[in-house]
Enzyme design. Structure first.
Site, mmCIF file in Angstrom:
data_model
loop_
_atom_site.group_PDB
_atom_site.id
_atom_site.type_symbol
_atom_site.label_atom_id
_atom_site.label_comp_id
_atom_site.label_asym_id
_atom_site.label_seq_id
_atom_site.Cartn_x
_atom_site.Cartn_y
_atom_site.Cartn_z
ATOM 1 N N GLU A 191 27.327 36.704 40.564
ATOM 2 C CA GLU A 191 27.405 38.694 40.863
ATOM 3 C C GLU A 191 25.961 38.003 40.448
ATOM 4 O O GLU A 191 25.099 36.843 39.443
ATOM 5 C CB GLU A 191 27.861 38.965 40.139
ATOM 6 C CG GLU A 191 27.713 40.373 39.977
ATOM 7 C CD GLU A 191 28.378 40.999 38.964
ATOM 8 O OE1 GLU A 191 27.932 42.260 38.823
ATOM 9 O OE2 GLU A 191 29.508 40.915 38.532
ATOM 10 N N HIS A 215 34.026 35.306 38.129
ATOM 11 C CA HIS A 215 32.764 34.763 38.517
ATOM 12 C C HIS A 215 31.989 34.986 37.099
ATOM 13 O O HIS A 215 32.280 35.254 36.334
ATOM 14 C CB HIS A 215 32.176 36.192 39.178
ATOM 15 C CG HIS A 215 32.400 37.573 38.797
ATOM 16 N ND1 HIS A 215 33.660 38.335 38.045
ATOM 17 C CD2 HIS A 215 31.050 37.678 37.912
ATOM 18 C CE1 HIS A 215 32.669 39.754 37.388
ATOM 19 N NE2 HIS A 215 31.610 38.998 37.225
ATOM 20 N N HIS A 231 26.974 37.616 31.708
ATOM 21 C CA HIS A 231 28.421 37.920 31.272
ATOM 22 C C HIS A 231 28.758 37.035 32.480
ATOM 23 O O HIS A 231 28.436 36.438 33.569
ATOM 24 C CB HIS A 231 28.790 39.175 31.649
ATOM 25 C CG HIS A 231 29.194 39.731 32.982
ATOM 26 N ND1 HIS A 231 27.979 40.806 33.563
ATOM 27 C CD2 HIS A 231 30.183 39.511 34.002
ATOM 28 C CE1 HIS A 231 28.562 41.208 34.715
ATOM 29 N NE2 HIS A 231 29.616 40.507 35.225
#
Length: 153
Positions: free
Chosen positions: A140, A91, A8
């Site tokens: 992440e 992110h 994502h």
């Protein structure tokens, strides 16, 4: 360590409801999941699915957009929004098969890990890497989900 798919793109927003309307009405998104509070991280989260290739194994959606709204002024996202009031890309999140192997890999490469490994919005372990070590991008790393969780409804 083997890098997996881009799971994502995290997008900070001052209003999840307004962002949902944008993705639905302007971008034509048809699969928008219910927002939920992730209190341990101080945020409200909503996933927008992009189409994927249903002939591939795994989920039949592509990369997700993770809308992130702060629950309070103490949230790290509140700090981001103070600098970027309209919101924006926060992110990138990549999957890995083994979170501890990935953590060791990045530590051996001299990359700074921000905080302990914890459970993220997908219900799997995650950690973040410092943007200065990752070409300017907060990154992440999440363990690939092993089973369906609340976010995939």
């Amino acid at each position: 360590m083997k890098l997996g798919r881009l799971n994502h793109i995290g997008v900070a927003t001052p209003s999840i409801e307004e962002s949902i309307a944008y993705y639905r009405d302007v971008m034509g998104a048809t699969k928008i999941r219910e927002p939920f509070d992730l209190e341990e991280q101080g945020v409200k989260v909503c996933f927008v699915d992009t189409p994927g290739d249903p002939t591939e194994s795994g989920p039949s959606f592509g990369t997700q957009i993770e809308l992130i709204e702060p629950l309070s002024d103490a949230s790290p996202i509140a700090g981001f929004l103070a600098k970027n009031p309209a919101g924006g890309q926060h992110h990138l999140c990549y999957e890995v098969e083994d979170i501890e192997e990935a953590r060791s890999w990045f530590e051996e490469k001299g990359k700074r890990i921000l905080g302990p490994t914890r459970i993220g919005a997908h219900g799997t372990p995650i950690f973040f890497l410092h943007p200065k070590d990752m070409m300017g991008q907060l990154t992440e790393i999440m363990e690939t989900p092993k089973e369906t969780t609340h976010w995939s409804n």
